[in-house]
Design an enzyme around this catalytic site. Structure first.
Site, PDB file in Angstrom:
ATOM      1  N   ASP A   6      -1.891 -17.218 -14.808  1.00 53.96           N
ATOM      2  CA  ASP A   6      -2.874 -17.926 -13.999  1.00 53.96           C
ATOM      3  C   ASP A   6      -3.717 -18.893 -14.832  1.00 53.96           C
ATOM      4  O   ASP A   6      -4.195 -18.542 -15.916  1.00 53.96           O
ATOM      5  CB  ASP A   6      -3.792 -16.892 -13.326  1.00 53.96           C
ATOM      6  CG  ASP A   6      -4.912 -17.518 -12.530  1.00 53.96           C
ATOM      7  OD1 ASP A   6      -4.622 -18.122 -11.488  1.00 53.96           O
ATOM      8  OD2 ASP A   6      -6.078 -17.412 -12.961  1.00 53.96           O
ATOM      9  N   GLU A  44       0.592 -21.581 -14.320  1.00 51.21           N
ATOM     10  CA  GLU A  44      -0.260 -22.458 -13.515  1.00 51.21           C
ATOM     11  C   GLU A  44      -1.092 -23.237 -14.518  1.00 51.21           C
ATOM     12  O   GLU A  44      -1.800 -22.640 -15.340  1.00 51.21           O
ATOM     13  CB  GLU A  44      -1.179 -21.676 -12.583  1.00 51.21           C
ATOM     14  CG  GLU A  44      -2.074 -22.599 -11.760  1.00 51.21           C
ATOM     15  CD  GLU A  44      -3.233 -21.896 -11.095  1.00 51.21           C
ATOM     16  OE1 GLU A  44      -3.767 -22.443 -10.118  1.00 51.21           O
ATOM     17  OE2 GLU A  44      -3.635 -20.816 -11.553  1.00 51.21           O
TER      18      GLU A  44
END
EC number: 3.2.1.141
Length: 593
Positions: free
Chosen positions: A260, A292
């Protein structure tokens, strides 16, 4: 005593008298002393060793509850706890990871370019045990990879997972460590790979004791949007997270990780080291590493990582489908079809250009990367849940436009991702939810959430902001649960047939040749359409036309035979009438014999 990981408990074989021994280890530099506390036994003083570490070995069978008493601070759970009893502030639990008997230990997953990902929230789909019941349906749908939003321990009973504070412990509201292993095992039995979303850029706002244990865990000069930045310059800090990645991939046999918001990790050397050490630990076993990354750093995708979530592609499609121009959508609203064409041909839209929304340049050239380096989604937890009312795209755009976007996404060579409920056009929202036990924190989250939307024209009125659901209210989570009874509605059943047919077509005609797929080119058709072509590994040529406007666009059909169309009869009419409103068509030209 054998130790595989620097942190956490390390159970060993039975010692003298048949008692189980466990090694305990904690990095707590600067502490004058650390004591191991066991709920049903005498405390044990831990010994200081080099580098700020404290260690001891004690009688502690699997299931033993334990904590650490700091010499100049509170009594805390193990920050590398493998399970908790009583939420993040409770007792840590010794876990024997050798006790679970794997049924599919010889599982080997598919090559990454063939992946079709299904993102889900474990709590909203029944916890680990409840999720097992969904697996046959998902396998029949045609996805081959499920991706769990973060499952590590967070404060309270409900959370998206990005407020976790104990990265090694599955949250007890979802199930036990063995329940999670059984889920992964069952998924493998259905031919499904399992990925896990992990958060290495921050800790949640409740239950993080690292400030008391080792203040040097955090930097003093940098903050993230979610709090103090983690100091990855410290080797024990790097090891805490890198070994966590290895832990999930080896002890739980996950097939991959999605990291993330890595743009919030203030150390350029951490990610390459993580990739290298993970690959070394997993040996010949195939595992996926996906990012990400708001920075669109294409260099990370050249060898270290398999792919990145491609927000650029999502934003282009969202603007074309809805006409929205707020916040980050403004960066794509000027020429959405041209931006989408660039994404289809080269991956990223922003490859060094200035983002007006961010106020600085963003990205690096990505046209040399294969399509499989990009995960494309029409929806994901962020793009649905970060809307004030958790609106899904099906409630914001015409259904024929959504079907066209799905065809483009599911048949193009990029790795497609569905968000839970996408497959049957679920009408249920997916809201931002929490379950913090502290009313002060719950109030701060509620007010912060509503303040966040004040910059949007639709919520300039304070009364409208008050109608935004309270994240901490139990009903907010309940409204976000997936409801499979929706699949019985005619429109939803038809949508699921459409998605299933496209995924079967992808698996049969395209998947074997996607590893070597490369873009031939893409162009905008007017202001709201695109034409894109890719050469697949067997030499065949894939052509997709898609347009999201209200009028037909003159265009010649693609070479080859009709592969799929978003509505029946579209392909036959292209030569005479062009591509109709809100439509998509794909052709496949087989290689010459």
């Amino acid at each position: 005593m054998t130790r595989r990981f620097s942190y956490g408990p390390s159970p060993d074989a039975k010692g003298k008298g048949g008692s189980s021994r466990t090694g305990f280890r904690l990095w707590a530099p600067g502490q004058p002393g650390v004591t191991l506390q066991r709920r049903d036994a005498e405390p044990v003083a831990m010994q200081a060793t080099a580098g700020g570490w404290w260690e001891c070995e004690a009688a502690a069978a699997p299931g033993t509850r334990y904590r650490y008493a700091l010499g100049n601070g509170p009594t805390v759970p193990d920050p590398a706890s493998h399970a908790q009893d009583g939420d993040v502030d409770g007792w840590s639990v010794v876990v024997d990871h050798h006790a679970y008997r794997w049924k599919h230990g010889d599982w080997r997953t598919h090559p990454w370019p063939q992946s079709v990902v299904y993102e889900l929230h474990a709590g909203a789909m029944g916890g680990f045990r409840g999720l097992v019941g969904h697996l046959p349906r998902l396998a029949a749908l045609g996805v081959n990879t499920i991706e769990l939003m973060p499952v590590n321990d967070f404060a309270g009973s409900r959370n998206w997972g990005y407020d976790g504070v104990l990265p090694y412990a599955p949250d007890e509201t979802y199930g036990t460590p063995d329940d999670l292993k059984a889920l992964v095992d069952a998924a493998h039995g259905h031919g499904l790979a399992v990925m896990l979303d992990v958060v290495y850029n921050h800790f949640g706002p409740a239950g993080n004791y690292w400030h008391a244990i080792a203040p040097d865990f955090f930097r003093k000069d940098i903050r993230t949007p979610w709090g103090d930045a983690i100091d990855f310059r410290e080797k024990p800090v790097r090891d805490f997270f890198i070994e966590n990645a290895i832990f999930w991939l080896t002890e739980y046999r996950f097939d991959g990780l999605r990291l993330d918001a890595v743009h919030a990790i203030p150390d350029d050397t951490f990610l390459p080291e993580l990739s290298r050490r993970v690959r070394e630990a997993c040996g010949s076993r195939r595992v996926y590493l996906v990012l990400e990354n708001e920075n669109n750093d294409a260099t990370l995708l050249e060898s270290a990582f398999d792919a990145q979530w491609n927000d650029d592609a999502h934003h282009c499609l969202h603007v074309l489908l809805t006409g929205e121009k707020d916040a980050y959508y403004a960066d794509y609203a000027d020429r959405p079809a041209e931006h989408l064409a660039r994404s289809l041909a080269e991956g990223f839209v922003y490859q060094g250009e200035v983002s007006a929304n961010l106020g600085h340049a963003r990205g690096k050239p990505s046209g040399h990367l294969p399509p499989s380096a990009f995960v494309n989604a029409l929806q994901n937890h962020d793009q649905v849940g970060n809307r004030a009312f958790g609106d899904r795209i099906h409630s914001l755009a015409p259904s024929d436009g959504v079907r066209a976007a799905l065809l483009l996404k599911l048949l193009s060579p990029f790795v497609p991702m569905l968000f839970m409920g996408d497959e049957f056009f679920s009408e249920r929202p997916f809201l931002f939810f929490t379950g913090f036990p502290s009313e002060d924190l719950a109030k701060a989250v509620r007010e912060g959430r509503r303040k966040e939307f004040a910059k949007f024209a639709a919520f300039a009125d304070p009364e409208k902001r008050e109608r935004i659901p309270d994240p901490n209210a139990p009903g907010t989570f309940e409204a976000s649960r997936l409801d499979l009874s929706e699949r019985d509605k005619p429109a939803q059943a038809e949508a699921e047939r459409f998605v299933t047919d496209l995924l079967r077509l992808r698996a049969r005609r395209l998947a074997p040749h996607l590893a070597e797929a490369r873009a031939v080119g893409a162009e905008a058709l007017g202001t709201q359409g695109v034409r894109a072509q890719w050469r697949l590994g067997d030499g065949s040529l894939l052509t997709i036309l898609a347009q999201f406007g209200d009028t037909a666009i003159p265009v010649q059909p693609g070479p080859g035979t009709l592969l799929a169309e978003s509505l029946p009869g579209l392909g036959a009419a292209v030569a005479e009438n062009g591509i109709g409103p809100r439509a998509a068509i794909a052709w496949l030209q087989e290689p010459a014999a």
